[in-house]
Scaffold this motif. Structure first.
Motif, mmCIF file in Angstrom:
data_model
loop_
_atom_site.group_PDB
_atom_site.id
_atom_site.type_symbol
_atom_site.label_atom_id
_atom_site.label_comp_id
_atom_site.label_asym_id
_atom_site.label_seq_id
_atom_site.Cartn_x
_atom_site.Cartn_y
_atom_site.Cartn_z
ATOM 1 N N CYS A 53 0.892 -1.259 -0.016
ATOM 2 C CA CYS A 53 0.293 0.285 -0.125
ATOM 3 C C CYS A 53 0.825 1.109 -0.076
ATOM 4 O O CYS A 53 2.059 1.369 0.391
ATOM 5 N N ARG A 94 -4.981 1.015 -1.896
ATOM 6 C CA ARG A 94 -4.407 -0.355 -1.013
ATOM 7 C C ARG A 94 -4.132 -1.405 -1.779
ATOM 8 O O ARG A 94 -4.008 -1.982 -3.048
ATOM 9 N N TYR A 95 -3.130 -2.958 -1.647
ATOM 10 C CA TYR A 95 -3.710 -4.221 -2.343
ATOM 11 C C TYR A 95 -2.981 -4.414 -1.265
ATOM 12 O O TYR A 95 -2.136 -4.652 -0.109
ATOM 13 N N THR A 134 -2.832 -7.452 1.979
ATOM 14 C CA THR A 134 -2.056 -8.583 2.645
ATOM 15 C C THR A 134 -3.349 -8.913 3.561
ATOM 16 O O THR A 134 -2.609 -10.380 3.681
ATOM 17 N N ALA A 135 -4.679 -8.688 4.280
ATOM 18 C CA ALA A 135 -5.259 -8.899 4.820
ATOM 19 C C ALA A 135 -6.335 -8.603 4.912
ATOM 20 O O ALA A 135 -6.604 -7.931 4.864
ATOM 21 N N GLN A 144 -9.216 1.681 2.319
ATOM 22 C CA GLN A 144 -8.753 2.583 3.366
ATOM 23 C C GLN A 144 -9.115 4.317 2.806
ATOM 24 O O GLN A 144 -8.714 4.074 1.918
ATOM 25 N N ASN A 163 -0.059 1.113 5.702
ATOM 26 C CA ASN A 163 1.087 0.481 5.025
ATOM 27 C C ASN A 163 1.907 -0.295 5.997
ATOM 28 O O ASN A 163 2.784 0.043 6.883
ATOM 29 N N GLY A 164 1.943 -1.909 5.303
ATOM 30 C CA GLY A 164 2.531 -3.392 6.151
ATOM 31 C C GLY A 164 1.355 -4.583 6.791
ATOM 32 O O GLY A 164 0.967 -4.541 6.280
ATOM 33 N N ASP A 173 -6.540 -6.567 8.805
ATOM 34 C CA ASP A 173 -5.364 -5.857 10.566
ATOM 35 C C ASP A 173 -5.416 -4.484 10.454
ATOM 36 O O ASP A 173 -4.899 -4.178 11.505
HETATM 37 N N1 LIG Z 1 -0.002 -3.916 1.409
HETATM 38 C C1 LIG Z 1 -0.821 -3.287 2.430
HETATM 39 O O1 LIG Z 1 0.421 -2.707 3.226
HETATM 40 C C2 LIG Z 1 -1.692 -3.284 3.333
HETATM 41 C C3 LIG Z 1 -2.705 -2.973 4.839
HETATM 42 C C4 LIG Z 1 -3.550 -3.719 5.523
HETATM 43 N N2 LIG Z 1 -2.583 -4.695 5.683
HETATM 44 C C5 LIG Z 1 -4.723 -3.998 4.155
HETATM 45 O O2 LIG Z 1 -4.390 -5.348 3.909
HETATM 46 O O3 LIG Z 1 -5.162 -3.275 3.800
#
Ligand SMILES: NC(=O)CC[C@H](N)C(=O)O
Ligand SMILES: O=P(O)(O)OC[C@H]1O[C@H](OP(=O)(O)OP(=O)(O)O)[C@H](O)[C@@H]1O
Ligand code: SF4
Ligand SMILES: [Mg+2]
Length: 462
Positions: free
Chosen positions: A13, A84-85, A87-88, A97, A114-115, A139
């Protein structure tokens, strides 16, 4: 991601924020535009005018979410945005977001993160057991729930929340009046601060500052909470146990070449990776005719390799710049054609040549296999694959989409075996030591190469 070409590595992100700027929402749009490479699943902007926080967000690219007049009603001098991409949690709009909520004291706040939080599963369970009801499944929402459960002024709440979070987080919080920028104590994800007139900008990457006319001041430091308010900029740390372990893949692949992370220009680092990669071939009197980089992310490394080895750097592969989004739900045959839609061999350049093919990384090996075949079909007599990063052998739990060893080509195959699988005449990777030297920064996360994770893994499995 069904609407996109099947990519090997997914971006992360991007976050962007401005403080005390007329037209904050438009500036945030332009900043996010420069960060679009970091996430294409969803985008959003929240703007504050001193009294309220308004947010608009949706699925897809920035240009899918915001039409010509959509920002007109979003008045206010402070804003944050996110691309956004995920990851959770899934790609649903609830997870897009910024996430906006209200604390018990009535104050509205928006969060853009981001993270990936390494202890997300444990924290979510604990919060749900205490009565929290989550809106989505990402998350990032945990940050808001932790803030709600703590006491004191917001800065104290943020400190307490950060001390519960582990893993990778660079996030922005926008309230009705103020803007906060926070970076985890290991500095895993990038976050930079810039000055713009008498206001401020914050961004995942400095390339976004250039587009809005802001000037990079410095990185937000690991463990730092920066508060930007009418009183100016204040800084504090949520812990004294800090160290910089910026994600090496930011330099290798994710960030734009014109960005400066931890005082290092990304293009410069990639070029140095290429130079160091060439060294062993030089020592072994390796013979080839041309160097070809895979556009776009490997072009800097190919330039460095070619300079060091003394072979011409040729445009042997051409990228179709209009490929990004192609067809909805491609058929398998169309998927197989994927690399041809994106990349074409420049036949007169590669025919009859011994080619050194430089790419930035091998994850699953799909891209390299297809490109090696493409060059051979175009008449290359030899294809030697050189990767300007170490072999990826371990999963990432810090926000990059490589979550199991089974999907990583180098986790089980040594380079000479992998070369055969990919159809290449030879294959070499950069060493971890050379990568550290090229990055030149004090600390670097290299966990996906050497398994040295900088946090506990909690319920994540290697
Ligand atoms: N790639 C990211 O930083 C994604 C941020 C967060 N984990 C989400 O899934 O939205
Ligand atoms: O081994 P793989 O699983 O194929 O993944 C590795 C590839 O993924 C990335 O490229 P990608 O095509 O995703 O995007 P790019 O055009 O931005 O380089 C990266 O640059 C490698 O080429
Ligand atoms: S494990 Fe790899 S991809 Fe993940 S943060 Fe560390 S260097 Fe980056
Ligand atoms: Mg690539």
């Amino acid at each position: 991601m069904g609407e996109y070409l099947d990519k090997g590595l997914h971006e992360e992100c991007g976050v962007f924020g401005v403080y005390r700027q007329s037209d904050a929402a438009h500036l945030t749009y332009f900043g996010l535009h420069a960060l679009q490479h970091r996430g294409q699943e969803g985008a959003g902007i929240a703007v504050a005018d001193g009294k309220t926080v308004r947010c608009r967000k949706g699925k897809g690219l920035l240009s899918d979410v915001f039409g010509r007049n959509d920002l007109d009603g979003m008045t206010g001098k402070n804003a944050i945005g996110h691309v956004r991409y995920g990851t959770a949690g899934g790609g649903e709009v609830e997870n897009v977001q910024p996430i906006v909520s209200r604390l018990a004291n009535g104050g509205a706040l928006a969060v853009a993160h981001n993270g990936q939080i390494a202890n997300a599963a444990e924290l979510r369970k604990e919060l749900e057991d205490k009565g929290s009801i989550f809106w989505g499944s990402s998350d990032s929402e945990i940050i808001l729930h932790l803030l709600q459960g703590t006491k004191g002024p917001l800065i104290e709440k943020i400190k307490q929340a950060c001390n519960r979070l582990d893993g990778a987080f660079a996030f922005l919080i926008l309230t009705e009046k103020n803007l906060y920028a926070v970076r985890d104590k290991n500095g895993l994800r990038p976050l930079s601060l810039a000055k713009q007139g008498d206001g401020w900008c914050v961004s995942s990457e400095s390339c976004a500052f250039d587009i809005v006319g802001a000037h990079l001041v410095r990185d937000v430091r690991p463990g730092e909470i920066v508060k930007i308010s009418a009183a100016g900029l204040e800084s504090c740390f949520y812990t004294e146990e800090t160290s910089c372990n910026l994600c090496a893949m930011e330099y290798i692949y994710f960030s734009r070449p014109d960005s400066v992370l931890e005082r290092q220009n990304v293009h410069g680092v990639r070029r140095e990776c290429g130079r160091l990669l060439a060294q062993e071939d030089l020592d072994n009197f390796f013979k080839a005719d041309i160097v070809v980089g895979v556009p776009d992310s490997s072009l800097s490394a190919a330039a460095g390799y070619s300079e060091a080895i003394g072979l011409p750097n040729e445009m042997g592969l051409i990228k179709n710049r209009y490929v990004g989004r192609t067809f909805i739900q491609p058929t398998q045959a169309q998927r197989d054609l994927g690399v041809r839609l994106k990349l074409s061999a420049n036949v007169p350049v590669v025919r009859g040549k011994r080619v050194v093919l430089v790419d930035d990384s091998i994850v699953r090996g799909t891209t390299s296999k297809r490109i090696v075949a493409l060059l051979r079909q175009a008449g290359a007599t030899e294809v030697h694959l050189r990767i300007a990063a170490p072999a990826i052998k371990y999963p990432c739990f810090y926000g990059v989409d490589m979550s199991t060893r089974a999907e990583l080509a180098s986790a089980s195959l040594e380079p000479d075996v992998l070369a055969k699988v990919l159809g290449a005449d030879s294959l070499r990777f950069l060493s971890v030591d050379d990568l550290k030297q090229a990055c030149g920064c004090q600390g670097l996360c290299t966990a996906c190469f050497d398994g040295s994770y900088v946090t506990p893994l909690y319920s994540n499995k290697i």
